[in-house]
Structures are given as structure tokens and as C-alpha cells.
Design a protein around this motif. Structure first.
Motif, mmCIF file in Angstrom:
data_model
loop_
_atom_site.group_PDB
_atom_site.id
_atom_site.type_symbol
_atom_site.label_atom_id
_atom_site.label_comp_id
_atom_site.label_asym_id
_atom_site.label_seq_id
_atom_site.Cartn_x
_atom_site.Cartn_y
_atom_site.Cartn_z
ATOM 1 N N TYR A 204 0.980 -1.202 -0.122
ATOM 2 C CA TYR A 204 -0.226 -0.068 0.062
ATOM 3 C C TYR A 204 0.746 1.325 0.024
ATOM 4 N N ARG A 212 -6.258 2.206 -7.282
ATOM 5 C CA ARG A 212 -7.188 2.668 -6.263
ATOM 6 C C ARG A 212 -8.006 1.566 -5.769
ATOM 7 N N PHE A 213 -8.478 0.696 -6.625
ATOM 8 C CA PHE A 213 -9.092 -0.451 -6.000
ATOM 9 C C PHE A 213 -8.317 -1.345 -5.132
ATOM 10 N N SER A 215 -6.018 -0.362 -2.987
ATOM 11 C CA SER A 215 -5.975 0.638 -1.947
ATOM 12 C C SER A 215 -7.198 0.406 -1.114
ATOM 13 N N ARG A 216 -8.381 0.417 -1.743
ATOM 14 C CA ARG A 216 -9.922 0.165 -1.118
ATOM 15 C C ARG A 216 -9.745 -0.835 -0.415
ATOM 16 N N GLU A 219 -7.868 -1.031 2.565
ATOM 17 C CA GLU A 219 -8.376 -0.040 3.793
ATOM 18 C C GLU A 219 -9.652 -0.853 4.378
ATOM 19 N N ALA A 220 -10.258 -1.593 3.591
ATOM 20 C CA ALA A 220 -11.377 -2.356 3.908
ATOM 21 C C ALA A 220 -10.926 -3.398 5.105
ATOM 22 N N THR A 257 -4.984 -8.794 -2.464
ATOM 23 C CA THR A 257 -4.472 -7.092 -2.277
ATOM 24 C C THR A 257 -3.426 -6.903 -3.089
ATOM 25 N N ARG A 308 -3.856 9.710 2.056
ATOM 26 C CA ARG A 308 -4.909 8.818 1.804
ATOM 27 C C ARG A 308 -5.396 7.833 3.032
ATOM 28 N N GLU A 312 -8.749 7.656 5.180
ATOM 29 C CA GLU A 312 -9.680 6.656 5.057
ATOM 30 C C GLU A 312 -9.720 5.714 6.245
#
Length: 382
Positions: A204, A212-213, A215-216, A219-220, A257, A308, A312
């Protein structure tokens, strides 16, 4: 997004009482004799050993047991297990435990079929050409080893903590029953949380290509770990929180990831491996110390991504605020954030720095992590 091939052949059988079906899984792969590996006798006291062996017996599968695998597993134990497995001509390895048992079992499975000493696979003097089939029943969520091909073991003679990985060392089937994790101690729950977060942030923050996907997804995972850790600290019997924590742990390091991510490294693990190898500190505890110190040194190299992260994960604005919030959360849950909390003093730094420099060569990032850089990071963690 970088080109990638995503491959993960492991079947995850997730849920309550799934350990009762482990014999069926081995039987479906034609296994008739297995090396059953585990850590402490706790699995015998709590009935898990009996459940697993009953399931094996129902399928006509014989087993040879090998216990005593410790946290921060060591190569001497792996060698003992390899000798036992060869003597009894087992056809597979079944790990019942956490990441240390699974990592040892992967090394055993590869070592049985390797003609030389198993450490050659870790030192890269040889490569894995084959391995016995690997199965697992997970009792601790932290490492993601149940759904990846990696294994990390310490050579207690050389004080080196290195890893192996091969398409041959993916588990065939892993049982993940969150109910089996309810007796995990408070300390190891919070160490596990730090371990999962460390797995998540390496790519990350360090990747040259970070969609970005992806990264999301990261983050999840991190948000789930933070949320469920706090729930479990208040109520260790909360099955739903335990289940989400366990699945987040698996997702953090099963390759998903990192798909489409490129040009990343594992600096936090690189540094922490020295703490485990030299001082036998719990891996997650070492990581919760190293992460904030490394982030303070590194964040200016990828400030946008650190901002970010702050927004987030913690709803904050600046990179510095996000780093401080993570360190504060580690303090809140009770996992260490200073080397002194691990019993490591300034007098220990010269030997630690030397060990880290060796790891940096193995990880291929020695040009970045010079003696001066490693010294600065470790001193800031005192």
C-alpha cells in the motif's frame, strides 16, 4: 494497473464445526498417512486433537504426531519433523495451529522431498521442486499462511529469519473455524491485529504502481481489523467479530490485495525479522513497534498515499496525523510501540543493525536501507 497473474489453489472451508470434516478433505486427495503437526498440548486439553484424529480415523487415515512447534518457529524443529516424516513415510502434512505451525509444516513438506538440508531452501542455495500436500486447521488468525505459499522460519544458529515460497507450498485445504480462536489471549489478539495491518500496508505504501481498487481493499481489511479488535477486546466470545477478523486476516496476505500492484517491498517485515531472530519477540509485537518508526521515516516519499491512509482509516487530513493515530491505536489496544517495551535497549542496536543489513540484502532493498537509515529508524523506536 500492472499486469498480473492471480493464482491461489487453496480451498478455504470456513465456519463452525468445519474441523470435523478435515478427514474427508484428506481422503478426497487420496491421503492414507499424515504427519499431524501442532504447537502446545492445548489442542489436546480443549478436545480439538480428538476431533481431528476422529475425523481422520473415520476415513481410514493414519497419523504420526509432531508437537512442540513454538512461536517464531526454528529450523532445528523443522529438521526433526522431516526426519520423523521420512521414517514413517507420511504422504501429507496436517497443521493444527496458528501461523507458526503452518509455516513449519510448509517447510517440513518441502524439506521431506529435498535431497539436501532444508535450510538451503531458505538461504536460496536451492529451490523447492516439490512438496508433500499440506492441509491445516487454523486456531489463530494473523499470518494469512492458511491461504498463501509463504513460510518464515528462524535459523537459531545463524540468527537469520528467512522465508520460502513456491507453488508447491500452498495448502490444499484450510479449515477456518472462528470458534476455535475464542481462547486466544488478549496479547496475541492485539499482536495479530498488528501483524495483519503490517501485511496490508507494505505494498500500500511502497508500491510504484498501486491501483485505487487495491488501496480500497487494503483499507477495508484495516478498518475491519480495527473495528473487530475493539469488539473482541470487550467481548472475546463475539463470533461475528471473530469471523470477520479471521477472514480479514486471510485476505490481507492471500495475494488478492497485491494483484495489479508492482514495485513494492516488505521493509517492516525485513526489520522486524531481526527482532524476532535476535530477541524472540512475538512477531506482531515487533511489527507494532517498527511500523510507526518506519512510517515516520518513509512518509515523505509517498505523502499522497499516507494522506489517503489518514483520511480513509482515521478520518484525518495529514500524513503525520495518520501515523500518530495508528501509533495511538496500538497504545490503546496494548501492543508495544517502543523497543524498550520489548526489553531492547540502545546497547542492543549495533547487533540489531547488523542483522537488519543482512536481511536487507536478502529482501533486495539494501541500497535503500543503509546502515544510517536502519540506525535512524531503530533509534526513533527506542
Amino acid at each position: 494497473m500492472d499486469n498480473f497473474t492471480f493464482y491461489n489453489p487453496t480451498t478455504i472451508d470456513f465456519g463452525t464445526d468445519k474441523e470435523q470434516q478435515i478427514g474427508q478433505h484428506l481422503g478426497a486427495h487420496g491421503i492414507k498417512k499424515v504427519l499431524l503437526t501442532y504447537g502446545s498440548d492445548r489442542i489436546k486439553r480443549d478436545g480439538l486433537f480428538a476431533t481431528v484424529t476422529k475425523s481422520l480415523a473415520a476415513q481410514g487415515i493414519a497419523f504420526v504426531e509432531f508437537g512442540g512447534i513454538v512461536s517464531n518457529p526454528v529450523i532445528s524443529t523443522v529438521r526433526e519433523a522431516i526426519a520423523l516424516a521420512r521414517t514413517h513415510q507420511v504422504e501429507a502434512v496436517l497443521a493444527v495451529g496458528g501461523g507458526s505451525v503452518l509455516d513449519s509444516s510448509k517447510a517440513i513438506a518441502a524439506g521431506v522431498l529435498h535431497e539436501g538440508d532444508v535450510w538451503e531452501l531458505f538461504s536460496r542455495e536451492a529451490s523447492i521442486q516439490a512438496a508433500l500436500p499440506i492441509f491445516s486447521v487454523l486456531t489463530l488468525a494473523a499470518t494469512g499462511s492458511e491461504m498463501n505459499n509463504g513460510a518464515v522460519v528462524t535459523n537459531e544458529d545463524t540468527k537469520e529469519k528467512f522465508a520460502i515460497g513456491s507453488p508447491h507450498t500452498f495448502p490444499k485445504v484450510s479449515i477456518v473455524n472462528p470458534a476455535l480462536m475464542q481462547t486466544v489471549s488478549r496479547d496475541y489478539l492485539v499482536y495479530s491485529a498488528a501483524d495483519i495491518i503490517a501485511h496490508s500496508i507494505e505494498g500500500y505504501f511502497t508500491a510504484k504502481v498501486q491501483p485505487r481498487f487495491q488501496s480500497r481493499l487494503v483499507e477495508a481489511v484495516i478498518n475491519t481489523v480495527i473495528e473487530t479488535t475493539e469488539i473482541l477486546l470487550a467481548d472475546p466470545a463475539d463470533y461475528d467479530a471473530r469471523a470477520q477478523f479471521a477472514w480479514a486476516s486471510t485476505q490481507a496476505l492471500n495475494g488478492l490485495t497485491y494483484a495489479g500492484t508492482a514495485g513494492f517491498s516488505y521493509p517492516n517485515h525485513m526489520i522486524e525479522h531481526s527482532l524476532s531472530a535476535l530477541f524472540n519477540v512475538p512477531h506482531g509485537a515487533g511489527l507494532s513497534v517498527i511500523m510507526p518508526a518506519w512510517m515516520k521515516w518513509y512518509h515523505s516519499r509517498n505523502r499522497e498515499q499516507f494522506q489517503r491512509f489518514a483520511k480513509e482509516i482515521f478520518g484525518l487530513e495529514t500524513a503525520e496525523q495518520g501515523i500518530a493515530a495508528l501509533e495511538k491505536w496500538f497504545d490503546k489496544i496494548g501492543t508495544p510501540t517502543r523497543l524498550s517495551q520489548l526489553g531492547i535497549t540502545e546497547a542492543d542496536l549495533p547487533a540489531t543493525i547488523e542483522n537488519v543489513l543482512g536481511n536487507a540484502k536478502w529482501f533486495g532493498i539494501a541500497e535503500i536501507f543503509t546502515r544510517d537509515v536502519v540506525s535512524r529508524i531503530l533509534k526513533s523506536a527506542l
